[in-house]
Design a protein around this motif. Structure first.
Motif, PDB file in Angstrom:
ATOM      1  N   ASN A  10     -52.490  21.122  39.113  1.00 32.08           N
ATOM      2  CA  ASN A  10     -53.468  21.522  37.767  1.00 32.08           C
ATOM      3  C   ASN A  10     -53.536  22.760  38.118  1.00 32.08           C
ATOM      4  OD1 ASN A  10     -56.430  21.987  37.160  1.00 32.08           O
ATOM      5  ND2 ASN A  10     -55.760  20.100  35.850  1.00 32.08           N
ATOM      6  N   GLU A  11     -53.433  23.969  37.420  1.00 33.95           N
ATOM      7  CA  GLU A  11     -54.063  25.182  37.498  1.00 33.95           C
ATOM      8  C   GLU A  11     -55.324  25.616  37.933  1.00 33.95           C
ATOM      9  OE1 GLU A  11     -53.146  29.512  35.604  1.00 33.95           O
ATOM     10  OE2 GLU A  11     -52.374  27.806  34.177  1.00 33.95           O
ATOM     11  N   MET A  12     -56.232  24.868  37.254  1.00 34.59           N
ATOM     12  CA  MET A  12     -57.660  25.037  37.365  1.00 34.59           C
ATOM     13  C   MET A  12     -58.038  24.671  38.895  1.00 34.59           C
ATOM     14  SD  MET A  12     -60.759  24.069  34.780  1.00 34.59           S
ATOM     15  CE  MET A  12     -60.778  22.295  35.218  1.00 34.59           C
ATOM     16  N   ASN A  13     -57.709  23.286  39.031  1.00 37.04           N
ATOM     17  CA  ASN A  13     -57.684  22.805  40.423  1.00 37.04           C
ATOM     18  C   ASN A  13     -57.215  23.840  41.528  1.00 37.04           C
ATOM     19  OD1 ASN A  13     -59.337  20.738  39.367  1.00 37.04           O
ATOM     20  ND2 ASN A  13     -57.660  19.481  39.645  1.00 37.04           N
ATOM     21  N   ARG A  14     -56.097  24.341  41.153  1.00 32.49           N
ATOM     22  CA  ARG A  14     -55.449  25.267  42.424  1.00 32.49           C
ATOM     23  C   ARG A  14     -56.111  26.526  42.524  1.00 32.49           C
ATOM     24  NH1 ARG A  14     -50.584  24.735  39.922  1.00 32.49           N
ATOM     25  NH2 ARG A  14     -50.810  26.620  38.889  1.00 32.49           N
ATOM     26  N   ASP A  15     -56.538  26.972  41.486  1.00 34.65           N
ATOM     27  CA  ASP A  15     -57.113  28.285  41.416  1.00 34.65           C
ATOM     28  C   ASP A  15     -58.520  28.070  42.122  1.00 34.65           C
ATOM     29  OD1 ASP A  15     -57.394  31.188  40.456  1.00 34.65           O
ATOM     30  OD2 ASP A  15     -59.230  30.254  39.195  1.00 34.65           O
ATOM     31  N   MET A  16     -59.504  27.262  41.587  1.00 34.35           N
ATOM     32  CA  MET A  16     -60.883  26.827  42.338  1.00 34.35           C
ATOM     33  C   MET A  16     -60.530  26.836  43.854  1.00 34.35           C
ATOM     34  SD  MET A  16     -62.906  24.278  43.559  1.00 34.35           S
ATOM     35  CE  MET A  16     -62.314  22.903  42.923  1.00 34.35           C
ATOM     36  N   LEU A  17     -59.748  25.801  44.093  1.00 32.34           N
ATOM     37  CA  LEU A  17     -59.769  25.607  45.633  1.00 32.34           C
ATOM     38  C   LEU A  17     -59.029  26.886  46.453  1.00 32.34           C
ATOM     39  CD1 LEU A  17     -58.359  22.060  45.567  1.00 32.34           C
ATOM     40  CD2 LEU A  17     -60.430  22.852  46.384  1.00 32.34           C
ATOM     41  N   SER A  18     -58.185  27.503  45.698  1.00 30.90           N
ATOM     42  CA  SER A  18     -57.326  28.507  46.363  1.00 30.90           C
ATOM     43  C   SER A  18     -58.618  29.481  46.899  1.00 30.90           C
ATOM     44  CB  SER A  18     -56.331  28.993  45.654  1.00 30.90           C
ATOM     45  OG  SER A  18     -55.339  28.189  45.750  1.00 30.90           O
ATOM     46  N   ARG A  19     -59.250  29.931  45.787  1.00 30.50           N
ATOM     47  CA  ARG A  19     -60.334  30.809  45.909  1.00 30.50           C
ATOM     48  C   ARG A  19     -61.490  30.638  46.895  1.00 30.50           C
ATOM     49  NH1 ARG A  19     -63.410  31.344  41.733  1.00 30.50           N
ATOM     50  NH2 ARG A  19     -62.502  29.955  40.284  1.00 30.50           N
ATOM     51  N   ARG A  20     -61.902  29.456  46.682  1.00 29.67           N
ATOM     52  CA  ARG A  20     -62.897  28.992  47.676  1.00 29.67           C
ATOM     53  C   ARG A  20     -62.528  28.825  49.085  1.00 29.67           C
ATOM     54  NH1 ARG A  20     -66.529  24.329  45.169  1.00 29.67           N
ATOM     55  NH2 ARG A  20     -68.110  25.235  46.656  1.00 29.67           N
ATOM     56  N   LEU A  21     -61.483  28.531  49.192  1.00 28.92           N
ATOM     57  CA  LEU A  21     -60.820  28.394  50.782  1.00 28.92           C
ATOM     58  C   LEU A  21     -60.604  29.900  51.082  1.00 28.92           C
ATOM     59  CD1 LEU A  21     -58.654  25.179  50.250  1.00 28.92           C
ATOM     60  CD2 LEU A  21     -60.718  25.357  51.821  1.00 28.92           C
ATOM     61  N   GLN A  22     -59.902  30.867  50.462  1.00 28.12           N
ATOM     62  CA  GLN A  22     -59.857  32.019  50.991  1.00 28.12           C
ATOM     63  C   GLN A  22     -61.001  32.827  51.237  1.00 28.12           C
ATOM     64  OE1 GLN A  22     -57.279  33.286  47.457  1.00 28.12           O
ATOM     65  NE2 GLN A  22     -55.373  33.078  48.721  1.00 28.12           N
ATOM     66  N   LYS A  23     -62.161  32.287  50.302  1.00 24.11           N
ATOM     67  CA  LYS A  23     -63.576  33.202  50.750  1.00 24.11           C
ATOM     68  C   LYS A  23     -64.277  32.734  52.202  1.00 24.11           C
ATOM     69  CE  LYS A  23     -65.478  34.016  45.816  1.00 24.11           C
ATOM     70  NZ  LYS A  23     -66.244  33.465  45.150  1.00 24.11           N
ATOM     71  N   ARG A  24     -63.628  31.509  52.483  1.00 26.67           N
ATOM     72  CA  ARG A  24     -63.926  30.930  53.816  1.00 26.67           C
ATOM     73  C   ARG A  24     -62.925  31.415  54.786  1.00 26.67           C
ATOM     74  NH1 ARG A  24     -68.513  27.633  54.099  1.00 26.67           N
ATOM     75  NH2 ARG A  24     -68.858  26.988  52.014  1.00 26.67           N
ATOM     76  N   GLY A  25     -61.997  32.142  54.544  1.00 24.78           N
ATOM     77  CA  GLY A  25     -61.051  32.968  55.520  1.00 24.78           C
ATOM     78  C   GLY A  25     -59.835  32.344  55.773  1.00 24.78           C
ATOM     79  N   TYR A  26     -59.566  31.127  55.026  1.00 30.25           N
ATOM     80  CA  TYR A  26     -58.461  30.633  55.401  1.00 30.25           C
ATOM     81  C   TYR A  26     -57.084  31.266  54.564  1.00 30.25           C
ATOM     82  CZ  TYR A  26     -60.826  26.375  56.858  1.00 30.25           C
ATOM     83  OH  TYR A  26     -61.653  25.459  57.790  1.00 30.25           O
TER      84      TYR A  26
END
Length: 126
Positions: A10-26
């Motif tokens: 799911n593109e929306m889930n992928r985008d949301m989780l990716s952005r939030r995890l990258q903001k945490r430094g992952y």
């Protein structure tokens, strides 16, 4: 920071989780289906996999079983991500080899705590 593989169609889930995890430094690697996710697990050796269970091409159940059957990969923690929220779904995910389980919609703070806990429990050699 640890490298995470997010396998989510799911593109929306992928985008949301990716952005939030990258903001945490992952560091994030993403795959849209189980077959690509399995191939990326082999080639990228992530520190942890976030596995949607309802995937095209190869579902998350089978991708998880194949990762856990591979001696080189079986130590990689896998968190199941699924909208199927019953106790039997949880048991099925754990039986397939998942190390933890998170229902959708994802509670990000709870997921983050599970990621951090698994990374502490299962240190991987570089």
């Amino acid at each position: 920071m640890p490298k995470l593989l997010l396998i989510e169609d799911n593109e929306m889930n992928r985008d949301m989780l990716s952005r939030r995890l990258q903001k945490r430094g992952y560091t994030l690697i993403v795959a849209e289906d189980g077959a690509i996710g399995l191939a990326l697990t082999k080639s990228e050796a992530p520190d942890l996999v976030l596995m949607d269970m309802s995937l095209p091409v190869m579902d998350g159940w089978e991708a998880t079983r194949q990762i856990k059957a591979d001696d080189a990969l079986k130590g990689i923690p896998i968190i199941a991500l699924t909208a199927h929220a019953t106790d039997s779904d949880r048991q099925k995910a754990l039986a397939a080899g998942c190390d933890d389980f998170e229902t959708k919609p994802v509670d990000f703070n709870r997921l983050l705590a599970k990621i951090e806990d698994l990374l502490k429990k299962m240190p991987r050699s570089a």
